[in-house]
Design an enzyme around this catalytic site. Structure first.
Site, PDB file in Angstrom:
ATOM      1  N   LYS A 185     -92.165  35.799 -64.398  1.00 29.39           N
ATOM      2  CA  LYS A 185     -93.257  34.986 -63.833  1.00 29.39           C
ATOM      3  C   LYS A 185     -93.416  35.343 -62.356  1.00 29.39           C
ATOM      4  CE  LYS A 185     -94.084  31.371 -61.578  1.00 29.39           C
ATOM      5  NZ  LYS A 185     -95.275  31.765 -60.801  1.00 29.39           N
ATOM      6  N   GLY A 239     -86.792  32.892 -54.167  1.00 33.39           N
ATOM      7  CA  GLY A 239     -87.825  32.106 -53.495  1.00 33.39           C
ATOM      8  C   GLY A 239     -87.224  31.198 -52.452  1.00 33.39           C
ATOM      9  N   THR A 243     -87.125  25.088 -53.389  1.00 26.58           N
ATOM     10  CA  THR A 243     -87.518  25.346 -54.784  1.00 26.58           C
ATOM     11  C   THR A 243     -86.275  25.734 -55.589  1.00 26.58           C
ATOM     12  OG1 THR A 243     -89.447  26.435 -53.802  1.00 26.58           O
ATOM     13  CG2 THR A 243     -89.291  26.469 -56.179  1.00 26.58           C
ATOM     14  N   GLY A 244     -85.425  26.564 -54.997  1.00 27.88           N
ATOM     15  CA  GLY A 244     -84.216  27.016 -55.689  1.00 27.88           C
ATOM     16  C   GLY A 244     -83.304  25.859 -56.073  1.00 27.88           C
ATOM     17  N   GLU A 261     -81.687  33.634 -55.229  1.00 27.41           N
ATOM     18  CA  GLU A 261     -81.810  34.396 -53.971  1.00 27.41           C
ATOM     19  C   GLU A 261     -82.807  33.641 -53.118  1.00 27.41           C
ATOM     20  OE1 GLU A 261     -80.402  37.388 -53.066  1.00 27.41           O
ATOM     21  OE2 GLU A 261     -79.143  37.359 -54.834  1.00 27.41           O
ATOM     22  N   CYS A 295     -87.063  37.632 -46.451  1.00 25.28           N
ATOM     23  CA  CYS A 295     -86.007  36.609 -46.485  1.00 25.28           C
ATOM     24  C   CYS A 295     -84.913  36.925 -45.471  1.00 25.28           C
ATOM     25  CB  CYS A 295     -85.423  36.516 -47.885  1.00 25.28           C
ATOM     26  SG  CYS A 295     -84.912  38.110 -48.529  1.00 25.28           S
ATOM     27  N   GLU A 395     -86.536  28.211 -41.450  1.00 23.98           N
ATOM     28  CA  GLU A 395     -87.156  29.499 -41.762  1.00 23.98           C
ATOM     29  C   GLU A 395     -88.658  29.425 -41.507  1.00 23.98           C
ATOM     30  OE1 GLU A 395     -87.421  30.676 -45.963  1.00 23.98           O
ATOM     31  OE2 GLU A 395     -86.747  32.673 -45.350  1.00 23.98           O
TER      32      GLU A 395
HETATM   33  P1  NAD Z   1     -91.474  29.746 -53.672  1.00 20.89           P
HETATM   34  O1  NAD Z   1     -90.140  29.103 -53.853  1.00 20.89           O
HETATM   35  O2  NAD Z   1     -92.617  28.875 -53.307  1.00 20.89           O
HETATM   36  O3  NAD Z   1     -91.906  30.494 -55.017  1.00 20.89           O
HETATM   37  C1  NAD Z   1     -91.109  31.480 -55.637  1.00 20.89           C
HETATM   38  C2  NAD Z   1     -91.452  31.553 -57.102  1.00 20.89           C
HETATM   39  O4  NAD Z   1     -91.040  30.321 -57.718  1.00 20.89           O
HETATM   40  C3  NAD Z   1     -92.955  31.675 -57.392  1.00 20.89           C
HETATM   41  O5  NAD Z   1     -93.145  32.505 -58.517  1.00 20.89           O
HETATM   42  C4  NAD Z   1     -93.346  30.243 -57.698  1.00 20.89           C
HETATM   43  O6  NAD Z   1     -94.518  30.140 -58.504  1.00 20.89           O
HETATM   44  C5  NAD Z   1     -92.114  29.755 -58.437  1.00 20.89           C
HETATM   45  N1  NAD Z   1     -91.925  28.301 -58.453  1.00 20.89           N
HETATM   46  C6  NAD Z   1     -92.353  27.403 -57.544  1.00 20.89           C
HETATM   47  N2  NAD Z   1     -91.982  26.149 -57.913  1.00 20.89           N
HETATM   48  C7  NAD Z   1     -91.293  26.275 -59.069  1.00 20.89           C
HETATM   49  C8  NAD Z   1     -90.641  25.356 -59.944  1.00 20.89           C
HETATM   50  N3  NAD Z   1     -90.629  24.038 -59.694  1.00 20.89           N
HETATM   51  N4  NAD Z   1     -90.027  25.827 -61.053  1.00 20.89           N
HETATM   52  C9  NAD Z   1     -90.006  27.161 -61.307  1.00 20.89           C
HETATM   53  N5  NAD Z   1     -90.609  28.078 -60.519  1.00 20.89           N
HETATM   54  C10 NAD Z   1     -91.243  27.644 -59.415  1.00 20.89           C
HETATM   55  O7  NAD Z   1     -91.280  30.929 -52.613  1.00 20.89           O
HETATM   56  P2  NAD Z   1     -92.384  31.889 -51.990  1.00 20.89           P
HETATM   57  O8  NAD Z   1     -93.185  31.118 -50.987  1.00 20.89           O
HETATM   58  O9  NAD Z   1     -93.112  32.596 -53.089  1.00 20.89           O
HETATM   59  O10 NAD Z   1     -91.457  32.956 -51.239  1.00 20.89           O
HETATM   60  C11 NAD Z   1     -90.959  32.770 -49.957  1.00 20.89           C
HETATM   61  C12 NAD Z   1     -89.525  32.283 -49.995  1.00 20.89           C
HETATM   62  O11 NAD Z   1     -88.729  33.160 -50.778  1.00 20.89           O
HETATM   63  C13 NAD Z   1     -88.878  32.275 -48.623  1.00 20.89           C
HETATM   64  O12 NAD Z   1     -88.109  31.110 -48.478  1.00 20.89           O
HETATM   65  C14 NAD Z   1     -87.977  33.502 -48.650  1.00 20.89           C
HETATM   66  O13 NAD Z   1     -86.890  33.466 -47.763  1.00 20.89           O
HETATM   67  C15 NAD Z   1     -87.536  33.506 -50.067  1.00 20.89           C
HETATM   68  N6  NAD Z   1     -87.092  34.843 -50.448  1.00 20.89           N
HETATM   69  C16 NAD Z   1     -85.753  35.077 -50.670  1.00 20.89           C
HETATM   70  C17 NAD Z   1     -85.303  36.364 -50.977  1.00 20.89           C
HETATM   71  C18 NAD Z   1     -83.844  36.671 -51.171  1.00 20.89           C
HETATM   72  O14 NAD Z   1     -83.540  37.737 -51.672  1.00 20.89           O
HETATM   73  N7  NAD Z   1     -82.922  35.819 -50.787  1.00 20.89           N
HETATM   74  C19 NAD Z   1     -86.231  37.402 -51.069  1.00 20.89           C
HETATM   75  C20 NAD Z   1     -87.569  37.122 -50.829  1.00 20.89           C
HETATM   76  C21 NAD Z   1     -88.000  35.845 -50.537  1.00 20.89           C
END
Ligand code: NAD
Length: 496
Positions: A185, A239, A243-244, A261, A295, A395
Site C-alpha cells: 500500500k 512512516g 502512525t507507527g 521504520e 527520515c 521532526e
Molecule cells: P505517514 O505515517 O503519514 O504515512 C505512511 C504510510 O502509512 C502511508 O502509506 C499512509 O497512507 C499509511 N497510513 C497512515 N495511517 C495509517 C493507519 N492508521 N493504518 C495503516 N496505514 C496508515 O507518513 P508519511 O507522511 O507518508 O511519511 C513521512 C514520515 O515517514 C516521517 O515521519 C518520516 O520520518 C518517516 N519515514 C521514516 C523512514 C525510516 O526509514 N525510518 C523512511 C522514510 C520516512
C-alpha cells in the site's frame, strides 16, 4: 542569492490513468485519486483506488498464491525473478526517474540515485534468495535439531511518499527473497511511481499469481484494513512515529509481527578536528537533500564552540546560494515540498524558529512567481534556540536546520541523545578514539563517521527509541521476514 526555477524547458506531460485493466496485480475498482507534481501543481496521474473488498481479494490471492505455487520453497526461482526485475528497472531507468521527479519533486539526479539504489537493493536480495540457510546440530545420542528459516506468510508493506521507490522496494525485495507474498500500500501522494516499478516485477512470466498485489487508498481505510485483517501475518511499515505506534497497537490484537521504520531528529556533530570542507558538504547534504524530507535528515547541527562561528557562517552562505526549483531542471539543487499542507507545517516550524531563536539563512515562503504553483520554501538555518524549543526535538521533515554549539564530548553526547528519536547520526572528526567513544554512546541505528546519507543493501538501518522497531536492509532486515522453526529428530527407542 540564486534561487531560480526554469519551468519553461519542461516537456509536456500526459497524465497517466492507472486502472486494474491489464494489471492483475493492482487490486482497484473504484474512484480515482489524483497525484500532482509538487513543483507545478500539474496532474501527474489518476489512479483507481481499492475498496475493502479489493483488499480482501488481494489477501485471498496471496494465501492461494503461497499454497498453490512452489514460491516459498524455491529460492532459485525467487532469485531469478528478482534478478530480472532489477534488470528491467535498469532498462527503464530514465522513465522511472522522470516519473519519480514529477510525482515526488526531488531533483532528477536524486531520482536517478533512488532508482539505482532500489536496483542495488533488489540485486542484493536476489543473491540472498538462494542462501536462506538454517542450521543443524547433533544434540545428544540419536537426537538432532534442524533449525529452518521459513517465510512469515502474507506481508503488508505500507510505505510513505518521500522515497517511494526505495522504501517500498527495501521491504518488498527481502520479503519476496525469503518466500513471502506481499501486498503493497503506497502513500496516496506517490502511487504512480510505485505501480510502475512493481509492474516491472509483476509481468515476469515465472512469477506466480497472487504473490504480489498493490492496493491503493488512504491509510485510515485501506492501510488499517490490512493491519487488522487476520489473513495478513506481518506489517512492514515505514512512516511517521505516531502512525507507527497506532499500527503497532492495532497489529497487537492479531499478535502480528511488525517492522516499523519511523521518524527522526538526527544530530550531525562537527568537531574542530574534522576535515571542514567535507563536513560542510556533509552538513548541507544532510539537511537540504530532498528538501529535508528524509527520515534520517541531519536536522540538528552540533558544532564545537571553537569553530562554531566560521562553520555556521559558511554553511549559511552555502544555503543562501542553493538553487531551488523544478526538479526536472538539471541546474536545480533543491526541489519543492510534497504538498501545500506539508509546506504549511514546515512554515509553522519556521515561525517557531523565528520566535525561539534567530533565522540566519532562508526562512521565506517562496510562494511567489515563478514558484507560485509549487510548494517551495527556502533552505533555512536557525540558531540561538531556547533549550525547550520544539524545533530542537520535533521532526520538521523539511529544509530547516537547528544549530547548537558544544564545548565538550560529554555535552555533544548529551545534546545528541536528547530527543525521543534515535534513527541516525553524523560524526565528523579525525580522532579515531573519539569516533569510537561517540559512536558507542550515541543512541541511533545508523552512525555515519565522516560521511552522511550513504545507504547500502548490505547494512542494516532502523531506529532506537521512537524511531522504530526491528531493522530493514542487510541480513537482519532479510531475516525479519522469516519465522524460525526447529525440527527436533529423535531416533531413540524410548521417550525417556
Ligand atoms: P505517514 O505515517 O503519514 O504515512 C505512511 C504510510 O502509512 C502511508 O502509506 C499512509 O497512507 C499509511 N497510513 C497512515 N495511517 C495509517 C493507519 N492508521 N493504518 C495503516 N496505514 C496508515 O507518513 P508519511 O507522511 O507518508 O511519511 C513521512 C514520515 O515517514 C516521517 O515521519 C518520516 O520520518 C518517516 N519515514 C521514516 C523512514 C525510516 O526509514 N525510518 C523512511 C522514510 C520516512
Amino acid at each position: 542569492m540564486v534561487r531560480q526555477a526554469t519551468f519553461a524547458s519542461r516537456k509536456e506531460w500526459n497524465p497517466l490513468r492507472i486502472t486494474h485493466d491489464n494489471r492483475e496485480f493492482l487490486r482497484v475498482s473504484t474512484d480515482a485519486l489524483s497525484s500532482f507534481d509538487p513543483a507545478t501543481g500539474e496532474l501527474v496521474a489518476l489512479v483507481e483506488t481499492s475498496t475493502l473488498e479489493d483488499v480482501n481479494i488481494a489477501i485471498s490471492r496471496a494465501i492461494e498464491g503461497l499454497n498453490r505455487s512452489g514460491w516459498r520453497n524455491d529460492g532459485a526461482l525467487r532469485a531469478r525473478v528478482l534478478f530480472r526485475w532489477a534488470e528491467r528497472m535498469r532498462t527503464n531507468m530514465d522513465t522511472l526517474a522522470e516519473l519519480l521527479t514529477r510525482e515526488q519533486g526531488k531533483t532528477l539526479a536524486q531520482a536517478r540515485g533512488e532508482v539505482l539504489s532500489s536496483i542495488s537493493m533488489i540485486e542484493f536480495n536476489s543473491g540472498q534468495a538462494r542462501a536462506i540457510f538454517g542450521r543443524a546440530i547433533a544434540l545428544k545420542e540419536g537426537v538432532h535439531g534442524v533449525v529452518l528459516r521459513e517465510p512469515v506468510g502474507v506481508v503488508a508493506a505500507i510505505t510513505p511518499w518521500n522515497y517511494p521507490l526505495n522504501l517500498t522496494i527495501r521491504a518488498v525485495a527481502p520479503a519476496l527473497a525469503t518466500g513471502n507474498a506481499v501486498i503493497v500500500k503506497p502513500a496516496s501522494a506517490t502511487p504512480a511511481i510505485v505501480v510502475h516499478a512493481l509492474e516491472l516485477l509483476a509481468l515476469d512470466a515465472e512469477f506466480p499469481p497472487g504473490i504480489l498485489s498493490v492496493v491503493i487508498g488512504s491509510g485510515a481505510t485501506v492501510g488499517e484494513h490490512l493491519v487488522v485483517h487476520e489473513g495478513v501475518d506481518m506489517i512492514a511499515f515505514t512512516g511517521d512515529s505516531t502512525t507507527g505506534i497506532n499500527v503497532m497497537k492495532k497489529a497487537a490484537d492479531g499478535l502480528k509481527k511488525v517492522s516499523l521504520e519511523l521518524g527522526g531528529k538526527s544530530p550531525n556533530i562537527d568537531f574542530a578536528d574534522a576535515n571542514l570542507e567535507k563536513a560542510l558538504d556533509g552538513a548541507e547534504n544532510a539537511i537540504f537533500s530532498a528538501a529535508g524530507q528524509i527520515c534520517t535528515a541531519g536536522s540538528r547541527l552540533l558544532v564545537e564552540a571553537s569553530i562554531y562561528e566560521e562553520f555556521v557562517d559558511r554553511l549559511a552562505a552555502r544555503a543562501s546560494e542553493l538553487r531551488v526549483g523544478d526538479g526536472l531542471d538539471p541546474q536545480t539543487q533543491m526541489g519543492p515540498l510534497i504538498s501545500a499542507s506539508h509546506k504549511q507545517t514546515v512554515l509553522n516550524y519556521i515561525e517557531i524558529g523565528k520566535s525561539d531563536g534567530v533565522v540566519i539563512s532562508g526562512g521565506e515562503d517562496l510562494g511567489h512567481a515563478p514558484f507560485d504553483k509549487g510548494h517551495f520554501v527556502a533552505p533555512t538555518i536557525v540558531s540561538g534556540l531556547s533549550m525547550n524549543s520544539r524545533l530542537l526535538t520535533e521532526e520538521v521533515f523539511g529544509p530547516v536546520l537547528a544549530v547548537q554549539s558544544f564545548d565538550s564530548e560529554e555535552e555533544a553526547l548529551s545534546l545528541a541523545n536528547g530527543t525521543e528519536f534515535g534513527l541516525a547520526c553524523g560524526l565528523w572528526t579525525s580522532n579515531l578514539d573519539r569516533a569510537w567513544r561517540m559512536g558507542r554512546g550515541i543512541e541511533a541505528g545508523t552512525i555515519w563517521i565522516n560521511t552522511y546519507h550513504h545507504f547500502y543493501g548490505e547494512t542494516e538501518v532502523g531506529g532506537f527509541k521512537h524511531s522504530g522497531v526491528g531493522r530493514q536492509q542487510g541480513i537482519e532486515g532479510l531475516l525479519e521476514f522469516t519465522e524460525t522453526k526447529h525440527l527436533n529428530f529423535d531416533s531413540n527407542n524410548n521417550l525417556w
